[in-house]
Motif scaffolding. Structure first.
Motif, PDB file in Angstrom:
ATOM      1  N   SER A 157       0.809  -1.220   0.000  1.00  0.00           N
ATOM      2  CA  SER A 157       0.000   0.000   0.000  1.00  0.00           C
ATOM      3  C   SER A 157       0.844   1.271   0.000  1.00  0.00           C
ATOM      4  CB  SER A 157      -0.941   0.002   1.209  1.00  0.00           C
ATOM      5  OG  SER A 157      -0.194   0.015   2.416  1.00  0.00           O
ATOM      6  N   PHE A 158       2.079   1.205   0.508  1.00  0.00           N
ATOM      7  CA  PHE A 158       2.902   2.399   0.602  1.00  0.00           C
ATOM      8  C   PHE A 158       3.629   2.725  -0.700  1.00  0.00           C
ATOM      9  CE2 PHE A 158       2.133   1.507   4.978  1.00  0.00           C
ATOM     10  CZ  PHE A 158       2.188   2.730   5.621  1.00  0.00           C
ATOM     11  N   TYR A 159       3.593   1.817  -1.669  1.00  0.00           N
ATOM     12  CA  TYR A 159       4.394   2.021  -2.876  1.00  0.00           C
ATOM     13  C   TYR A 159       3.833   3.111  -3.790  1.00  0.00           C
ATOM     14  CZ  TYR A 159       6.642   1.257  -7.345  1.00  0.00           C
ATOM     15  OH  TYR A 159       7.321   1.454  -8.522  1.00  0.00           O
ATOM     16  N   ALA A 160       2.587   2.965  -4.218  1.00  0.00           N
ATOM     17  CA  ALA A 160       2.037   3.866  -5.240  1.00  0.00           C
ATOM     18  C   ALA A 160       2.034   5.337  -4.828  1.00  0.00           C
ATOM     19  CB  ALA A 160       0.629   3.416  -5.633  1.00  0.00           C
ATOM     20  N   PRO A 161       1.595   5.696  -3.596  1.00  0.00           N
ATOM     21  CA  PRO A 161       1.575   7.120  -3.239  1.00  0.00           C
ATOM     22  C   PRO A 161       2.954   7.770  -3.240  1.00  0.00           C
ATOM     23  CG  PRO A 161       0.163   5.872  -1.768  1.00  0.00           C
ATOM     24  CD  PRO A 161       0.958   4.876  -2.554  1.00  0.00           C
ATOM     25  N   ALA A 162       4.001   6.983  -3.041  1.00  0.00           N
ATOM     26  CA  ALA A 162       5.356   7.545  -3.100  1.00  0.00           C
ATOM     27  C   ALA A 162       5.911   7.506  -4.516  1.00  0.00           C
ATOM     28  CB  ALA A 162       6.282   6.776  -2.158  1.00  0.00           C
ATOM     29  N   ALA A 163       5.657   6.437  -5.262  1.00  0.00           N
ATOM     30  CA  ALA A 163       6.294   6.238  -6.566  1.00  0.00           C
ATOM     31  C   ALA A 163       5.712   7.123  -7.657  1.00  0.00           C
ATOM     32  CB  ALA A 163       6.189   4.767  -6.975  1.00  0.00           C
ATOM     33  N   TYR A 164       4.385   7.236  -7.745  1.00  0.00           N
ATOM     34  CA  TYR A 164       3.785   8.000  -8.841  1.00  0.00           C
ATOM     35  C   TYR A 164       4.137   9.487  -8.779  1.00  0.00           C
ATOM     36  CZ  TYR A 164       1.054   3.900 -10.247  1.00  0.00           C
ATOM     37  OH  TYR A 164       0.674   2.669 -10.689  1.00  0.00           O
ATOM     38  N   PRO A 165       3.990  10.161  -7.647  1.00  0.00           N
ATOM     39  CA  PRO A 165       4.394  11.573  -7.607  1.00  0.00           C
ATOM     40  C   PRO A 165       5.895  11.771  -7.828  1.00  0.00           C
ATOM     41  CG  PRO A 165       2.899  11.073  -5.795  1.00  0.00           C
ATOM     42  CD  PRO A 165       3.316   9.761  -6.396  1.00  0.00           C
ATOM     43  N   LEU A 166       6.720  10.804  -7.384  1.00  0.00           N
ATOM     44  CA  LEU A 166       8.157  10.923  -7.607  1.00  0.00           C
ATOM     45  C   LEU A 166       8.470  10.882  -9.102  1.00  0.00           C
ATOM     46  CD1 LEU A 166      10.943  11.147  -6.311  1.00  0.00           C
ATOM     47  CD2 LEU A 166      11.016   8.643  -6.195  1.00  0.00           C
ATOM     48  N   LEU A 167       7.853   9.975  -9.813  1.00  0.00           N
ATOM     49  CA  LEU A 167       8.029   9.925 -11.266  1.00  0.00           C
ATOM     50  C   LEU A 167       7.511  11.195 -11.928  1.00  0.00           C
ATOM     51  CD1 LEU A 167       7.086   6.258 -12.262  1.00  0.00           C
ATOM     52  CD2 LEU A 167       9.263   7.405 -12.702  1.00  0.00           C
ATOM     53  N   ALA A 168       6.359  11.671 -11.484  1.00  0.00           N
ATOM     54  CA  ALA A 168       5.778  12.869 -12.078  1.00  0.00           C
ATOM     55  C   ALA A 168       6.669  14.088 -11.865  1.00  0.00           C
ATOM     56  CB  ALA A 168       4.390  13.125 -11.484  1.00  0.00           C
ATOM     57  N   THR A 169       7.405  14.129 -10.761  1.00  0.00           N
ATOM     58  CA  THR A 169       8.301  15.244 -10.484  1.00  0.00           C
ATOM     59  C   THR A 169       9.459  15.281 -11.471  1.00  0.00           C
ATOM     60  OG1 THR A 169       7.742  15.230  -8.135  1.00  0.00           O
ATOM     61  CG2 THR A 169       9.829  16.251  -8.749  1.00  0.00           C
ATOM     62  N   TYR A 170      10.046  14.137 -11.760  1.00  0.00           N
ATOM     63  CA  TYR A 170      11.176  14.072 -12.670  1.00  0.00           C
ATOM     64  C   TYR A 170      10.750  14.158 -14.132  1.00  0.00           C
ATOM     65  CZ  TYR A 170      14.631  12.928  -9.063  1.00  0.00           C
ATOM     66  OH  TYR A 170      15.480  12.988  -7.992  1.00  0.00           O
ATOM     67  N   HIS A 171       9.526  13.723 -14.431  1.00  0.00           N
ATOM     68  CA  HIS A 171       9.038  13.707 -15.812  1.00  0.00           C
ATOM     69  C   HIS A 171       7.898  14.723 -15.945  1.00  0.00           C
ATOM     70  CE1 HIS A 171      11.164  10.056 -17.245  1.00  0.00           C
ATOM     71  NE2 HIS A 171      11.139   9.735 -15.957  1.00  0.00           N
ATOM     72  N   THR A 172       8.144  15.801 -16.661  1.00  0.00           N
ATOM     73  CA  THR A 172       7.107  16.808 -16.877  1.00  0.00           C
ATOM     74  C   THR A 172       6.514  16.657 -18.270  1.00  0.00           C
ATOM     75  OG1 THR A 172       8.865  18.373 -17.487  1.00  0.00           O
ATOM     76  CG2 THR A 172       8.070  18.417 -15.210  1.00  0.00           C
TER      77      THR A 172
END
Length: 425
Positions: free
Chosen positions: A124-139
Protein backbone atom coordinates in the motif's frame (compact mmCIF):
# COMPACT_ATOMS: atom_id res chain seq x y z
CA UNK A 1 14.90 21.66 -4.86
CA UNK A 2 11.55 20.52 -6.22
CA UNK A 3 9.53 17.45 -5.35
CA UNK A 4 12.50 15.52 -4.04
CA UNK A 5 14.81 16.19 -7.04
CA UNK A 6 18.31 16.42 -5.68
CA UNK A 7 19.70 19.02 -8.09
CA UNK A 8 22.67 19.73 -5.90
CA UNK A 9 23.59 16.13 -5.42
CA UNK A 10 23.30 12.91 -7.38
CA UNK A 11 20.75 14.07 -9.94
CA UNK A 12 23.09 16.78 -11.19
CA UNK A 13 25.83 14.22 -11.74
CA UNK A 14 23.44 11.73 -13.38
CA UNK A 15 21.72 13.65 -16.20
CA UNK A 16 19.79 10.57 -17.31
CA UNK A 17 18.64 9.78 -13.81
CA UNK A 18 14.97 10.31 -14.58
CA UNK A 19 15.12 7.33 -16.93
CA UNK A 20 17.15 5.26 -14.47
CA UNK A 21 14.55 6.07 -11.84
CA UNK A 22 11.85 4.86 -14.22
CA UNK A 23 13.77 1.61 -14.81
CA UNK A 24 14.26 1.00 -11.08
CA UNK A 25 10.62 1.64 -10.24
CA UNK A 26 9.57 -0.46 -13.23
CA UNK A 27 11.36 -3.42 -11.64
CA UNK A 28 9.86 -2.68 -8.22
CA UNK A 29 6.36 -2.55 -9.67
CA UNK A 30 7.05 -5.83 -11.49
CA UNK A 31 7.36 -7.59 -8.14
CA UNK A 32 4.53 -5.52 -6.64
CA UNK A 33 2.12 -6.98 -9.19
CA UNK A 34 3.80 -10.35 -9.79
CA UNK A 35 3.71 -11.18 -6.09
CA UNK A 36 0.01 -10.35 -6.04
CA UNK A 37 -0.88 -12.26 -9.22
CA UNK A 38 0.74 -15.59 -8.39
CA UNK A 39 -1.97 -16.24 -5.81
CA UNK A 40 -4.58 -16.51 -8.56
CA UNK A 41 -2.27 -18.65 -10.70
CA UNK A 42 -1.71 -21.27 -7.98
CA UNK A 43 -5.20 -20.97 -6.48
CA UNK A 44 -6.33 -24.48 -7.38
CA UNK A 45 -3.14 -25.99 -5.94
CA UNK A 46 -3.61 -24.07 -2.68
CA UNK A 47 -7.24 -25.19 -2.51
CA UNK A 48 -6.31 -28.86 -2.91
CA UNK A 49 -3.40 -28.71 -0.46
CA UNK A 50 -5.11 -26.74 2.31
CA UNK A 51 -8.66 -28.07 1.70
CA UNK A 52 -10.29 -24.63 1.39
CA UNK A 53 -13.65 -23.63 -0.09
CA UNK A 54 -13.98 -21.24 -3.01
CA UNK A 55 -15.51 -18.52 -0.84
CA UNK A 56 -12.59 -18.87 1.61
CA UNK A 57 -10.10 -18.40 -1.22
CA UNK A 58 -12.08 -15.41 -2.46
CA UNK A 59 -11.99 -14.04 1.10
CA UNK A 60 -8.18 -14.12 1.05
CA UNK A 61 -8.20 -11.89 -2.02
CA UNK A 62 -10.88 -9.63 -0.61
CA UNK A 63 -9.03 -9.11 2.69
CA UNK A 64 -5.88 -8.28 0.74
CA UNK A 65 -7.61 -5.55 -1.25
CA UNK A 66 -9.47 -4.29 1.84
CA UNK A 67 -6.17 -4.00 3.73
CA UNK A 68 -4.70 -2.07 0.80
CA UNK A 69 -7.65 0.27 0.95
CA UNK A 70 -7.57 1.12 4.65
CA UNK A 71 -3.79 1.66 4.61
CA UNK A 72 -3.87 4.04 1.65
CA UNK A 73 -4.75 7.29 3.50
CA UNK A 74 -1.78 6.77 5.82
CA UNK A 75 0.48 5.87 2.90
CA UNK A 76 -0.74 8.87 0.91
CA UNK A 77 -0.11 11.42 3.63
CA UNK A 78 3.31 9.99 4.47
CA UNK A 79 4.17 10.03 0.77
CA UNK A 80 3.73 13.81 0.84
CA UNK A 81 5.78 14.45 3.99
CA UNK A 82 8.35 11.60 4.30
CA UNK A 83 11.40 10.62 2.30
CA UNK A 84 10.07 8.75 -0.74
CA UNK A 85 13.25 6.77 -1.31
CA UNK A 86 13.03 5.25 2.17
CA UNK A 87 9.31 4.56 1.76
CA UNK A 88 9.79 2.73 -1.56
CA UNK A 89 12.71 0.61 -0.37
CA UNK A 90 11.13 -0.18 2.98
CA UNK A 91 7.80 -1.30 1.55
CA UNK A 92 9.49 -3.38 -1.17
CA UNK A 93 11.52 -5.31 1.40
CA UNK A 94 8.49 -5.73 3.68
CA UNK A 95 6.05 -7.06 1.08
CA UNK A 96 8.72 -9.35 -0.42
CA UNK A 97 9.40 -10.89 2.99
CA UNK A 98 5.64 -11.34 3.50
CA UNK A 99 5.39 -13.03 0.09
CA UNK A 100 8.08 -15.52 1.11
CA UNK A 101 6.23 -16.18 4.37
CA UNK A 102 3.06 -16.94 2.39
CA UNK A 103 4.84 -20.06 1.18
CA UNK A 104 4.91 -21.27 4.80
CA UNK A 105 1.14 -20.95 5.32
CA UNK A 106 -0.64 -24.03 6.62
CA UNK A 107 -4.26 -22.83 6.58
CA UNK A 108 -6.71 -20.01 6.00
CA UNK A 109 -5.63 -17.86 8.96
CA UNK A 110 -1.95 -17.95 7.94
CA UNK A 111 -2.86 -17.18 4.33
CA UNK A 112 -4.83 -14.14 5.42
CA UNK A 113 -2.10 -13.00 7.82
CA UNK A 114 0.80 -13.28 5.35
CA UNK A 115 -0.89 -12.94 1.98
CA UNK A 116 -3.65 -10.48 2.75
CA UNK A 117 -2.60 -8.36 5.72
CA UNK A 118 1.21 -8.31 5.69
CA UNK A 119 1.71 -8.26 1.92
CA UNK A 120 -0.97 -5.64 1.35
CA UNK A 121 0.30 -3.56 4.25
CA UNK A 122 3.66 -3.28 2.52
CA UNK A 123 2.33 -2.84 -1.00
CA UNK A 124 0.00 0.00 0.00
CA UNK A 125 2.90 2.40 0.60
CA UNK A 126 4.39 2.02 -2.88
CA UNK A 127 2.04 3.87 -5.24
CA UNK A 128 1.58 7.12 -3.24
CA UNK A 129 5.36 7.54 -3.10
CA UNK A 130 6.29 6.24 -6.57
CA UNK A 131 3.78 8.00 -8.84
CA UNK A 132 4.39 11.57 -7.61
CA UNK A 133 8.16 10.92 -7.61
CA UNK A 134 8.03 9.93 -11.27
CA UNK A 135 5.78 12.87 -12.08
CA UNK A 136 8.30 15.24 -10.48
CA UNK A 137 11.18 14.07 -12.67
CA UNK A 138 9.04 13.71 -15.81
CA UNK A 139 7.11 16.81 -16.88
CA UNK A 140 6.80 16.77 -20.67
CA UNK A 141 7.18 12.99 -20.66
CA UNK A 142 4.83 12.40 -17.73
CA UNK A 143 2.16 10.22 -19.34
CA UNK A 144 4.62 8.04 -21.24
CA UNK A 145 6.78 7.60 -18.12
CA UNK A 146 3.77 6.66 -16.01
CA UNK A 147 2.59 4.38 -18.83
CA UNK A 148 5.92 2.58 -19.05
CA UNK A 149 5.88 2.19 -15.28
CA UNK A 150 2.32 0.86 -15.43
CA UNK A 151 3.31 -1.58 -18.18
CA UNK A 152 5.39 -3.37 -15.55
CA UNK A 153 2.09 -4.43 -14.01
CA UNK A 154 1.18 -6.28 -17.19
CA UNK A 155 4.62 -7.80 -17.66
CA UNK A 156 4.72 -8.87 -14.02
CA UNK A 157 1.33 -10.54 -14.27
CA UNK A 158 2.18 -12.22 -17.61
CA UNK A 159 5.44 -13.60 -16.26
CA UNK A 160 3.79 -14.74 -13.04
CA UNK A 161 1.09 -16.46 -15.10
CA UNK A 162 3.53 -18.77 -16.84
CA UNK A 163 6.41 -18.84 -14.36
CA UNK A 164 4.22 -19.19 -11.27
CA UNK A 165 2.28 -22.07 -12.83
CA UNK A 166 5.50 -23.72 -14.05
CA UNK A 167 7.15 -23.54 -10.63
CA UNK A 168 3.98 -24.74 -8.86
CA UNK A 169 3.57 -27.78 -11.11
CA UNK A 170 7.19 -28.88 -10.64
CA UNK A 171 8.12 -27.87 -7.10
CA UNK A 172 4.81 -27.01 -5.45
CA UNK A 173 2.87 -23.78 -4.99
CA UNK A 174 4.97 -22.74 -2.01
CA UNK A 175 8.09 -22.48 -4.18
CA UNK A 176 6.42 -19.83 -6.35
CA UNK A 177 6.05 -17.53 -3.34
CA UNK A 178 9.63 -18.22 -2.22
CA UNK A 179 10.95 -17.35 -5.69
CA UNK A 180 9.08 -14.09 -6.19
CA UNK A 181 9.60 -12.93 -2.62
CA UNK A 182 13.33 -13.63 -2.75
CA UNK A 183 13.67 -11.71 -6.01
CA UNK A 184 12.02 -8.66 -4.46
CA UNK A 185 14.45 -8.68 -1.54
CA UNK A 186 17.42 -8.72 -3.93
CA UNK A 187 15.92 -5.79 -5.84
CA UNK A 188 15.43 -3.87 -2.59
CA UNK A 189 19.17 -4.10 -1.92
CA UNK A 190 19.88 -2.74 -5.42
CA UNK A 191 17.52 0.20 -4.84
CA UNK A 192 19.39 1.04 -1.63
CA UNK A 193 22.46 1.58 -3.80
CA UNK A 194 20.98 3.34 -6.85
CA UNK A 195 17.97 5.40 -5.77
CA UNK A 196 18.78 9.02 -4.96
CA UNK A 197 17.89 10.45 -1.60
CA UNK A 198 14.58 12.25 -2.08
CA UNK A 199 13.66 14.84 0.60
CA UNK A 200 10.08 15.06 1.83
CA UNK A 201 8.14 16.85 -0.95
CA UNK A 202 5.87 18.97 1.25
CA UNK A 203 8.90 20.44 2.94
CA UNK A 204 10.62 21.30 -0.33
CA UNK A 205 8.06 22.45 -2.89
CA UNK A 206 5.30 24.92 -2.23
CA UNK A 207 5.81 27.88 0.02
CA UNK A 208 3.70 28.38 3.10
CA UNK A 209 2.86 26.31 6.17
CA UNK A 210 2.32 22.59 5.85
CA UNK A 211 -1.30 21.49 5.68
CA UNK A 212 -2.82 19.44 8.46
CA UNK A 213 -3.44 15.73 7.93
CA UNK A 214 -7.15 16.35 7.37
CA UNK A 215 -6.53 19.16 4.89
CA UNK A 216 -4.14 16.98 2.88
CA UNK A 217 -6.35 13.89 2.91
CA UNK A 218 -9.44 15.93 2.05
CA UNK A 219 -7.98 17.40 -1.13
CA UNK A 220 -9.64 14.78 -3.33
CA UNK A 221 -13.09 15.68 -2.00
CA UNK A 222 -12.62 19.34 -2.87
CA UNK A 223 -12.33 18.53 -6.59
CA UNK A 224 -15.46 17.15 -8.32
CA UNK A 225 -13.33 16.02 -11.25
CA UNK A 226 -11.02 14.08 -8.95
CA UNK A 227 -14.06 12.32 -7.44
CA UNK A 228 -15.37 11.41 -10.90
CA UNK A 229 -11.93 10.12 -11.87
CA UNK A 230 -12.02 8.07 -8.68
CA UNK A 231 -15.37 6.58 -9.74
CA UNK A 232 -13.80 5.46 -13.01
CA UNK A 233 -10.75 4.07 -11.24
CA UNK A 234 -13.01 2.21 -8.80
CA UNK A 235 -14.70 0.45 -11.70
CA UNK A 236 -11.29 -0.50 -13.11
CA UNK A 237 -10.10 -1.89 -9.77
CA UNK A 238 -13.37 -3.76 -9.10
CA UNK A 239 -13.05 -5.68 -12.36
CA UNK A 240 -9.27 -6.12 -12.20
CA UNK A 241 -9.35 -7.58 -8.69
CA UNK A 242 -11.86 -10.22 -9.71
CA UNK A 243 -9.97 -10.95 -12.91
CA UNK A 244 -6.54 -11.49 -11.38
CA UNK A 245 -7.93 -13.87 -8.73
CA UNK A 246 -10.42 -15.91 -10.78
CA UNK A 247 -9.53 -15.70 -14.50
CA UNK A 248 -7.08 -18.66 -14.41
CA UNK A 249 -9.66 -20.82 -12.63
CA UNK A 250 -12.34 -19.74 -15.11
CA UNK A 251 -10.26 -20.98 -18.06
CA UNK A 252 -9.12 -24.09 -16.23
CA UNK A 253 -12.61 -25.35 -15.40
CA UNK A 254 -14.43 -24.21 -18.56
CA UNK A 255 -11.84 -25.49 -21.07
CA UNK A 256 -10.12 -28.20 -18.97
CA UNK A 257 -6.64 -26.70 -19.12
CA UNK A 258 -3.57 -27.48 -17.05
CA UNK A 259 -2.53 -25.09 -14.28
CA UNK A 260 0.32 -23.70 -16.40
CA UNK A 261 -1.83 -23.16 -19.50
CA UNK A 262 -4.78 -21.67 -17.62
CA UNK A 263 -2.59 -19.24 -15.70
CA UNK A 264 -0.53 -18.41 -18.77
CA UNK A 265 -3.46 -17.82 -21.14
CA UNK A 266 -5.46 -15.79 -18.61
CA UNK A 267 -2.55 -13.52 -17.79
CA UNK A 268 -0.64 -13.40 -21.09
CA UNK A 269 -3.18 -12.38 -23.73
CA UNK A 270 -4.98 -9.87 -21.54
CA UNK A 271 -1.87 -8.18 -20.23
CA UNK A 272 0.01 -8.25 -23.53
CA UNK A 273 -2.85 -6.30 -25.11
CA UNK A 274 -2.95 -4.00 -22.07
CA UNK A 275 0.79 -3.40 -22.46
CA UNK A 276 0.24 -2.37 -26.08
CA UNK A 277 -2.69 -0.16 -25.08
CA UNK A 278 -0.88 1.67 -22.30
CA UNK A 279 2.18 2.44 -24.41
CA UNK A 280 0.06 3.75 -27.27
CA UNK A 281 -2.18 5.64 -24.86
CA UNK A 282 0.71 7.26 -23.00
CA UNK A 283 2.46 8.34 -26.20
CA UNK A 284 -0.73 9.72 -27.71
CA UNK A 285 -1.88 11.41 -24.51
CA UNK A 286 1.38 13.33 -24.00
CA UNK A 287 1.14 14.75 -27.50
CA UNK A 288 -2.52 15.69 -27.61
CA UNK A 289 -2.93 16.84 -23.99
CA UNK A 290 -0.39 19.64 -24.47
CA UNK A 291 -2.90 21.48 -26.67
CA UNK A 292 -6.07 19.81 -25.39
CA UNK A 293 -5.78 18.90 -21.66
CA UNK A 294 -9.30 17.44 -21.53
CA UNK A 295 -8.13 14.71 -23.93
CA UNK A 296 -6.95 12.53 -21.04
CA UNK A 297 -10.39 12.08 -19.37
CA UNK A 298 -12.01 11.91 -22.82
CA UNK A 299 -9.83 8.93 -23.73
CA UNK A 300 -10.51 7.28 -20.38
CA UNK A 301 -14.28 7.57 -20.67
CA UNK A 302 -14.37 6.38 -24.28
CA UNK A 303 -12.24 3.31 -23.65
CA UNK A 304 -14.32 2.27 -20.64
CA UNK A 305 -17.54 2.41 -22.64
CA UNK A 306 -15.99 0.51 -25.55
CA UNK A 307 -14.87 -2.23 -23.14
CA UNK A 308 -18.39 -2.90 -21.81
CA UNK A 309 -19.55 -5.37 -24.53
CA UNK A 310 -16.11 -7.01 -24.64
CA UNK A 311 -16.17 -7.83 -20.92
CA UNK A 312 -19.71 -9.16 -21.21
CA UNK A 313 -18.72 -11.49 -24.06
CA UNK A 314 -15.65 -12.67 -22.16
CA UNK A 315 -17.84 -14.40 -19.58
CA UNK A 316 -20.05 -15.99 -22.24
CA UNK A 317 -17.36 -17.26 -24.61
CA UNK A 318 -17.93 -20.85 -25.70
CA UNK A 319 -14.44 -21.51 -27.07
CA UNK A 320 -10.94 -20.98 -25.73
CA UNK A 321 -10.09 -18.79 -28.73
CA UNK A 322 -13.15 -16.64 -28.11
CA UNK A 323 -12.38 -16.27 -24.42
CA UNK A 324 -8.75 -15.33 -25.04
CA UNK A 325 -9.76 -12.86 -27.77
CA UNK A 326 -12.21 -11.17 -25.39
CA UNK A 327 -9.60 -11.11 -22.63
CA UNK A 328 -7.18 -9.44 -25.06
CA UNK A 329 -9.78 -6.88 -26.15
CA UNK A 330 -10.59 -6.10 -22.54
CA UNK A 331 -6.86 -5.70 -21.89
CA UNK A 332 -6.39 -3.28 -24.79
CA UNK A 333 -9.12 -0.93 -23.53
CA UNK A 334 -7.88 -1.26 -19.98
CA UNK A 335 -4.37 -0.25 -21.06
CA UNK A 336 -5.62 2.80 -22.96
CA UNK A 337 -7.48 3.87 -19.83
CA UNK A 338 -4.63 3.24 -17.39
CA UNK A 339 -2.21 5.29 -19.49
CA UNK A 340 -3.97 8.32 -18.03
CA UNK A 341 -5.07 7.24 -14.55
CA UNK A 342 -2.58 9.29 -12.56
CA UNK A 343 -1.65 11.79 -15.26
CA UNK A 344 -5.31 12.89 -15.38
CA UNK A 345 -5.56 13.05 -11.59
CA UNK A 346 -2.46 15.24 -11.42
CA UNK A 347 -4.14 17.66 -13.86
CA UNK A 348 -6.60 18.64 -11.13
CA UNK A 349 -4.40 18.24 -8.00
CA UNK A 350 -1.52 20.54 -6.94
CA UNK A 351 1.93 18.88 -6.60
CA UNK A 352 2.12 19.15 -2.81
CA UNK A 353 -1.03 17.03 -2.40
CA UNK A 354 -0.57 14.41 -5.11
CA UNK A 355 0.55 11.54 -2.90
CA UNK A 356 -2.38 12.16 -0.56
CA UNK A 357 -4.76 12.25 -3.53
CA UNK A 358 -3.36 8.98 -4.89
CA UNK A 359 -3.77 7.42 -1.44
CA UNK A 360 -7.40 8.46 -1.02
CA UNK A 361 -8.34 7.57 -4.59
CA UNK A 362 -6.78 4.13 -4.20
CA UNK A 363 -8.40 3.63 -0.79
CA UNK A 364 -11.88 4.31 -2.13
CA UNK A 365 -11.33 2.14 -5.21
CA UNK A 366 -9.97 -0.81 -3.27
CA UNK A 367 -12.63 -0.63 -0.55
CA UNK A 368 -15.22 -1.25 -3.24
CA UNK A 369 -12.96 -3.49 -5.30
CA UNK A 370 -12.18 -5.74 -2.35
CA UNK A 371 -15.67 -7.21 -2.63
CA UNK A 372 -15.39 -8.59 -6.17
CA UNK A 373 -13.14 -11.65 -5.54
CA UNK A 374 -15.46 -12.83 -2.77
CA UNK A 375 -18.56 -12.23 -4.91
CA UNK A 376 -17.20 -14.31 -7.76
CA UNK A 377 -16.23 -17.06 -5.32
CA UNK A 378 -19.84 -17.15 -4.09
CA UNK A 379 -21.14 -17.29 -7.67
CA UNK A 380 -18.84 -20.19 -8.45
CA UNK A 381 -20.24 -22.11 -5.49
CA UNK A 382 -23.84 -21.32 -6.48
CA UNK A 383 -23.80 -22.57 -10.08
CA UNK A 384 -22.60 -25.62 -11.96
CA UNK A 385 -18.92 -25.88 -12.80
CA UNK A 386 -17.94 -23.48 -15.55
CA UNK A 387 -21.07 -21.32 -15.25
CA UNK A 388 -20.80 -19.24 -12.08
CA UNK A 389 -17.57 -17.49 -12.99
CA UNK A 390 -18.87 -16.86 -16.51
CA UNK A 391 -21.96 -15.14 -15.15
CA UNK A 392 -19.77 -13.16 -12.77
CA UNK A 393 -17.38 -11.90 -15.42
CA UNK A 394 -20.23 -10.84 -17.70
CA UNK A 395 -21.87 -8.94 -14.84
CA UNK A 396 -18.62 -7.02 -14.28
CA UNK A 397 -19.28 -5.14 -17.52
CA UNK A 398 -21.83 -3.07 -15.59
CA UNK A 399 -19.03 -1.58 -13.49
CA UNK A 400 -17.29 -0.31 -16.61
CA UNK A 401 -20.54 1.22 -17.84
CA UNK A 402 -20.92 3.24 -14.63
CA UNK A 403 -17.27 4.28 -14.69
CA UNK A 404 -17.48 5.44 -18.28
CA UNK A 405 -20.54 7.54 -17.53
CA UNK A 406 -18.73 9.17 -14.58
CA UNK A 407 -15.85 10.18 -16.88
CA UNK A 408 -18.34 11.57 -19.39
CA UNK A 409 -19.77 13.84 -16.69
CA UNK A 410 -16.27 15.05 -15.79
CA UNK A 411 -15.50 15.91 -19.41
CA UNK A 412 -18.74 17.80 -19.95
CA UNK A 413 -19.23 19.57 -16.61
CA UNK A 414 -16.26 19.80 -14.24
CA UNK A 415 -12.82 19.35 -15.81
CA UNK A 416 -12.26 22.86 -17.16
CA UNK A 417 -13.15 24.41 -13.81
CA UNK A 418 -10.91 22.07 -11.76
CA UNK A 419 -7.90 22.04 -14.12
CA UNK A 420 -4.69 22.97 -12.24
CA UNK A 421 -2.60 25.65 -13.98
CA UNK A 422 -0.11 26.47 -11.22
CA UNK A 423 3.63 25.65 -10.71
CA UNK A 424 4.57 22.04 -11.33
CA UNK A 425 1.55 21.37 -13.54
Amino acid sequence: MSGGVDHAGGAGRRPRYKWELLALLFCAFFFHQGDRAIFGVVLSAIKADLHLADSQLGLVGSVLFFTLAIMMPVAGYLGDVWNRKKIIIGCLLFWSAATMCTGLAGGLIALIAFRSVATAGGESFYAPAAYPLLATYHTRTRAIALSIHQSSLYIGVMVSGFLGGFIAERWGWRSAFFTFGGGGIVLGLILMWRLLDAPAPAACTDAGPRDSVWQALGVLFRSPTALLLTAGFTAIVFVNNAYVVWAPVFLQERFHLSLTKAGGFAMFYHHLAALLGILIGGWLSDRVAVMRPVFRPQMMGATMLLAVPVIFLMGQAGTLVGACAAMAGFGLFRGLYEANTHAALFQVIAPRHRASAVGIMTMLAFLVGSISPWLLGRLRESYAEGLGLGYGFSALSGAYLLGGLALLVAVLLTFQRDYYRGPGA
